[in-house]
Design a protein around this motif. Structure first.
Motif, short mmCIF file in Angstrom:
data_model
loop_
_atom_site.label_atom_id
_atom_site.label_comp_id
_atom_site.label_asym_id
_atom_site.label_seq_id
_atom_site.Cartn_x
_atom_site.Cartn_y
_atom_site.Cartn_z
N ARG A 116 -3.00 -0.13 -7.31
CA ARG A 116 -3.13 0.54 -6.02
C ARG A 116 -3.76 1.92 -6.17
NH1 ARG A 116 2.34 0.92 -2.96
NH2 ARG A 116 2.65 2.87 -4.09
N ARG A 151 -6.47 1.85 -1.96
CA ARG A 151 -5.59 1.04 -1.12
C ARG A 151 -6.10 -0.39 -1.14
NH1 ARG A 151 -6.98 -0.55 3.83
NH2 ARG A 151 -4.81 -0.49 4.54
N ASN A 200 0.80 -1.22 0.00
CA ASN A 200 0.00 0.00 0.00
C ASN A 200 0.84 1.27 0.00
OD1 ASN A 200 -2.68 -0.80 -0.21
ND2 ASN A 200 -2.88 -1.19 2.00
N VAL A 258 -4.71 -7.52 -4.42
CA VAL A 258 -3.78 -7.20 -5.50
C VAL A 258 -4.12 -8.00 -6.74
CG1 VAL A 258 -1.36 -7.26 -6.20
CG2 VAL A 258 -1.96 -6.62 -3.86
#
Length: 226
Positions: free
Chosen positions: A193, A198, A168, A205
Motif C-alpha cells: 500500500r 493506494r 487502503n 493488492v
C-alpha cells in the motif's frame, strides 16, 4: 430461509427392509426372528435386539406347544395346547407384521430435514448480505461509506458492514484479524500500500503484494478499498 433437502435414500425397497416382509409372510411367521435380527444388527439398537429375542422365543414356544399337543387320528395336533400354539403363531404372524412396519421406518426411514435454519449458517449468510450491501454503498457513495467507517472495525461506529476491512486505511493487525491472515501477510499488504500510494481495487493488492494464492479469496471476501 429454505430448508436444505435431505439426501436421497440409497438402495431399493427390497434392500431397504422390503425383503423382511417377504420372509415373514412367506414363512407364515415361522422365520419372523430373521428380519428382526437383521434390523437389530443394522440399527444396533438394544430395543430391536430385545424384540428379535422375544419373537424367537415366541416362535420356539409355538413349536413346543404344537409338538407336545395331543394328536387326533389323522395326526393333527388338537386340544388346549394346540389351540394355544396356533394362537401364539397367529400373534407372531400378525403382530410381527405390524412391528416390522414400525421397525423398518426406524431403521431405513428418511429423516426429515429441519425446517429451521442453523443459527451459525443464518448468521454467516446475513453477514455476507451486509458485506454486499456495504460494497454497493461504497461504490455509489464513497464519502458516505467513509462517514459510516465501512471497513474500519477498529474505529467507533454504528454501521454494521458484515465484516469488511478497508485495505487502503486499516492497520495491519486489523487486516490480519478481519481477513484471517498471518501477520506477515498483513504487513505485506501495508508495505504494498505504501509503495502503491493506494489501491484502486482489491485485486490491485495481489499485483503489488506477494501473497500466497490460497489466501486471495479471503482477501476478496473481506477486503474493500475506499
Amino acid at each position: 430461509m429454505a430448508a436444505v433437502p435431505a439426501p436421497p435414500a440409497r438402495g431399493t425397497w427390497f434392500t431397504r427392509g422390503g425383503w423382511w416382509f417377504l420372509v415373514h409372510v412367506g414363512s407364515l411367521g415361522i422365520l419372523a426372528a430373521v428380519p428382526f435380527t437383521h434390523a437389530a444388527v443394522v440399527s444396533r439398537r438394544i430395543g430391536h435386539g430385545v424384540l428379535a429375542a422375544a419373537v424367537l422365543t415366541a416362535t420356539l414356544l409355538t413349536f413346543l406347544l404344537l409338538g407336545t399337543a395331543h394328536e387326533d387320528a389323522a395326526g393333527h395336533p388338537e386340544g388346549f395346547l394346540a389351540g394355544l400354539g396356533g394362537t401364539l403363531l397367529m400373534l407372531v404372524l400378525l403382530g410381527g407384521l405390524a412391528s416390522l412396519v414400525v421397525v423398518r421406518q426406524q431403521v431405513y426411514g428418511e429423516k426429515p430435514a429441519s425446517s429451521a435454519p442453523q443459527p451459525a449458517l443464518a448468521r454467516a449468510l446475513a453477514a455476507r448480505t451486509r458485506r454486499d450491501e456495504a460494497r454497493r454503498l461504497a461504490t455509489s457513495d464513497p464519502l458516505l461509506a467513509r462517514d459510516l467507517r465501512i471497513g474500519r472495525p477498529d474505529l467507533p461506529r454504528e454501521y454494521d458492514d458484515g465484516g469488511l476491512v478497508d485495505l487502503n486505511s486499516a492497520p495491519a493487525p486489523v487486516v490480519a484479524s478481519v481477513c484471517g491472515l498471518e501477520p506477515v501477510h498483513a504487513e505485506g499488504i501495508l508495505t504494498a500500500r505504501r509503495a502503491a500510494g493506494r489501491f484502486a481495487s482489491v485485486d490491485d493488492v495481489f499485483a503489488w503484494a506477494e501473497l500466497p494464492v490460497e489466501i486471495w479469496d479471503r482477501v476478496r471476501d473481506r477486503g474493500i478499498v475506499l
